[in-house]
Write a protein that holds these residues in place. Sequence first.
Motif, PDB file in Angstrom:
ATOM      1  N   SER A   7    -131.617 -48.469  22.948  1.00  0.00           N
ATOM      2  CA  SER A   7    -131.410 -48.820  24.354  1.00  0.00           C
ATOM      3  C   SER A   7    -132.746 -49.130  25.018  1.00  0.00           C
ATOM      4  CB  SER A   7    -130.740 -47.658  25.090  1.00  0.00           C
ATOM      5  OG  SER A   7    -131.625 -46.551  25.159  1.00  0.00           O
ATOM      6  N   ARG A   8    -132.692 -49.624  26.235  1.00  0.00           N
ATOM      7  CA  ARG A   8    -133.927 -49.911  26.962  1.00  0.00           C
ATOM      8  C   ARG A   8    -134.693 -48.608  27.258  1.00  0.00           C
ATOM      9  NH1 ARG A   8    -133.743 -55.192  27.846  1.00  0.00           N
ATOM     10  NH2 ARG A   8    -131.707 -56.185  28.136  1.00  0.00           N
ATOM     11  N   ARG A   9    -133.965 -47.530  27.515  1.00  0.00           N
ATOM     12  CA  ARG A   9    -134.630 -46.249  27.739  1.00  0.00           C
ATOM     13  C   ARG A   9    -135.323 -45.787  26.461  1.00  0.00           C
ATOM     14  NH1 ARG A   9    -131.123 -41.460  30.227  1.00  0.00           N
ATOM     15  NH2 ARG A   9    -131.202 -42.928  31.991  1.00  0.00           N
ATOM     16  N   THR A  10    -134.618 -45.954  25.321  1.00  0.00           N
ATOM     17  CA  THR A  10    -135.226 -45.585  24.039  1.00  0.00           C
ATOM     18  C   THR A  10    -136.458 -46.447  23.764  1.00  0.00           C
ATOM     19  OG1 THR A  10    -133.093 -44.904  23.131  1.00  0.00           O
ATOM     20  CG2 THR A  10    -134.829 -45.439  21.552  1.00  0.00           C
ATOM     21  N   HIS A  11    -136.360 -47.722  24.096  1.00  0.00           N
ATOM     22  CA  HIS A  11    -137.488 -48.627  23.878  1.00  0.00           C
ATOM     23  C   HIS A  11    -138.705 -48.194  24.708  1.00  0.00           C
ATOM     24  CE1 HIS A  11    -139.899 -52.208  23.456  1.00  0.00           C
ATOM     25  NE2 HIS A  11    -139.796 -52.488  24.749  1.00  0.00           N
ATOM     26  N   ALA A  12    -138.481 -47.842  25.979  1.00  0.00           N
ATOM     27  CA  ALA A  12    -139.590 -47.424  26.838  1.00  0.00           C
ATOM     28  C   ALA A  12    -140.251 -46.162  26.298  1.00  0.00           C
ATOM     29  CB  ALA A  12    -139.087 -47.202  28.257  1.00  0.00           C
ATOM     30  N   HIS A  13    -139.434 -45.209  25.852  1.00  0.00           N
ATOM     31  CA  HIS A  13    -139.981 -43.964  25.287  1.00  0.00           C
ATOM     32  C   HIS A  13    -140.726 -44.262  23.987  1.00  0.00           C
ATOM     33  CE1 HIS A  13    -140.433 -39.784  24.329  1.00  0.00           C
ATOM     34  NE2 HIS A  13    -139.680 -39.885  23.237  1.00  0.00           N
ATOM     35  N   ARG A  14    -140.193 -45.170  23.197  1.00  0.00           N
ATOM     36  CA  ARG A  14    -140.830 -45.524  21.927  1.00  0.00           C
ATOM     37  C   ARG A  14    -142.198 -46.163  22.182  1.00  0.00           C
ATOM     38  NH1 ARG A  14    -137.029 -48.924  19.999  1.00  0.00           N
ATOM     39  NH2 ARG A  14    -135.886 -47.313  18.869  1.00  0.00           N
ATOM     40  N   LEU A  15    -142.297 -46.999  23.190  1.00  0.00           N
ATOM     41  CA  LEU A  15    -143.581 -47.615  23.523  1.00  0.00           C
ATOM     42  C   LEU A  15    -144.615 -46.554  23.895  1.00  0.00           C
ATOM     43  CD1 LEU A  15    -142.560 -50.746  25.649  1.00  0.00           C
ATOM     44  CD2 LEU A  15    -143.565 -50.733  23.362  1.00  0.00           C
ATOM     45  N   ASP A  16    -144.189 -45.542  24.657  1.00  0.00           N
ATOM     46  CA  ASP A  16    -145.108 -44.464  25.020  1.00  0.00           C
ATOM     47  C   ASP A  16    -145.619 -43.748  23.779  1.00  0.00           C
ATOM     48  OD1 ASP A  16    -144.814 -45.010  27.715  1.00  0.00           O
ATOM     49  OD2 ASP A  16    -143.231 -43.508  28.016  1.00  0.00           O
ATOM     50  N   LEU A  17    -144.719 -43.456  22.855  1.00  0.00           N
ATOM     51  CA  LEU A  17    -145.107 -42.754  21.632  1.00  0.00           C
ATOM     52  C   LEU A  17    -146.048 -43.597  20.776  1.00  0.00           C
ATOM     53  CD1 LEU A  17    -141.697 -41.126  20.605  1.00  0.00           C
ATOM     54  CD2 LEU A  17    -143.664 -39.999  21.685  1.00  0.00           C
ATOM     55  N   LEU A  18    -145.798 -44.900  20.708  1.00  0.00           N
ATOM     56  CA  LEU A  18    -146.653 -45.776  19.909  1.00  0.00           C
ATOM     57  C   LEU A  18    -148.030 -45.907  20.531  1.00  0.00           C
ATOM     58  CD1 LEU A  18    -144.050 -48.530  18.945  1.00  0.00           C
ATOM     59  CD2 LEU A  18    -145.191 -46.946  17.374  1.00  0.00           C
ATOM     60  N   ARG A  19    -148.086 -45.961  21.851  1.00  0.00           N
ATOM     61  CA  ARG A  19    -149.396 -46.001  22.515  1.00  0.00           C
ATOM     62  C   ARG A  19    -150.164 -44.711  22.253  1.00  0.00           C
ATOM     63  NH1 ARG A  19    -146.213 -48.582  26.889  1.00  0.00           N
ATOM     64  NH2 ARG A  19    -146.794 -50.801  26.928  1.00  0.00           N
TER      65      ARG A  19
END
Length: 373
Positions: free
Chosen positions: A299-311
Amino acid sequence: MLNIADTLHTWCRAAHPFALATVVQVSGSAPLPIGTALAVDADGTVVGSVSGGCVEGAVYELGQQVLMGDEPPTQARFGYSDDDAFAVGLTCGGELDVLVQRIDPADQPHLTAAFDEVTSGRPVAVAQIIDGPEELLGRTLSVTGDGSTQDGAVGGEDWEAAVAAQAGALLRAGRTGRVEIGGDATTCPERLSVLVHTHASRPRMLIFGAVDFAGALSEIGRFLGYRVTVCDARPVFATPTRFPHADDVVADWPHRYLAATEVDARTAVCVLTHDAKFDIPLLRLALGLPVGYVGVMGSRRTHAHRLDLLREAGVPEEHLARMHSPIGLDLGAHTPEETAISIVAEITAHTHQGSGTPLSWSTGPIHRQRTAS
């Protein structure tokens, strides 16, 4: 010509001369790409197509003339005519140039070897001179996957080396294309236009996550010609029985498998796991590799959280920009099968630099011209 390699292979092995008509240039909405071919033998048997039906009759007759008259290679241009309803033309409105030549397998034995490679599933490129000195027009040279070169006397050593280098480069990229060679002192004094036909190994689709969506995606991926691998760290889910359409099913940690396997610019990486402990180490690696596509489900929420983790994991922004997430085009998909279609639609659009919008919303040519580099 490799679109009809099976038949040409049979004719070559039987030392059976034939006329070969090859699409060497297209513009507008021509229905088939460069490299597509039609062939005619002495018995009048025809195989292949150059226009999807529009000008086949005219090309067939020209092929018979070239074959029976033992004439030199000749080029013909076909386009749309709205002045004469009976004119030979492309009703789609495009134009195409066709090179028609006589092929005698005894004169170009390397073609038989090249078709051997194709029918055996091994990579090979056939370079065909389509413009240049008259005595070289139609000559061919082949390059196999290991870099070996076999030629039909395309010219001097400088020419052959230059043609072989371009053919090898396009073979490694898995692309058929037209290239210009020569015209300068470092290669050859005269300019050649060369059409490189490639039969490359199948591109790879790496699907991470042994879920229902992976089953549908593996089926359509294989249908589109990919060599499909499904990988999951959980052996109970990563089984060939659950994924009968996959070429390989691997039980391993995704990032560990990706680090050990071969990828290239045609590889599509599809991450369907929905689990950060798998996704983050996998994406940290995948986004830095020279692969063609990286898509991630969620989901878009999962994507946003995933971006934080990757950063937090130190992945640079230019790598994050390569990630397609949420994965797929907006088709309103719900089922695994519909979702798989949306994913491969995005992969196709990304590969060919398409917009992904309905053709009815745009103007201009439907078929994009592909150029070699």
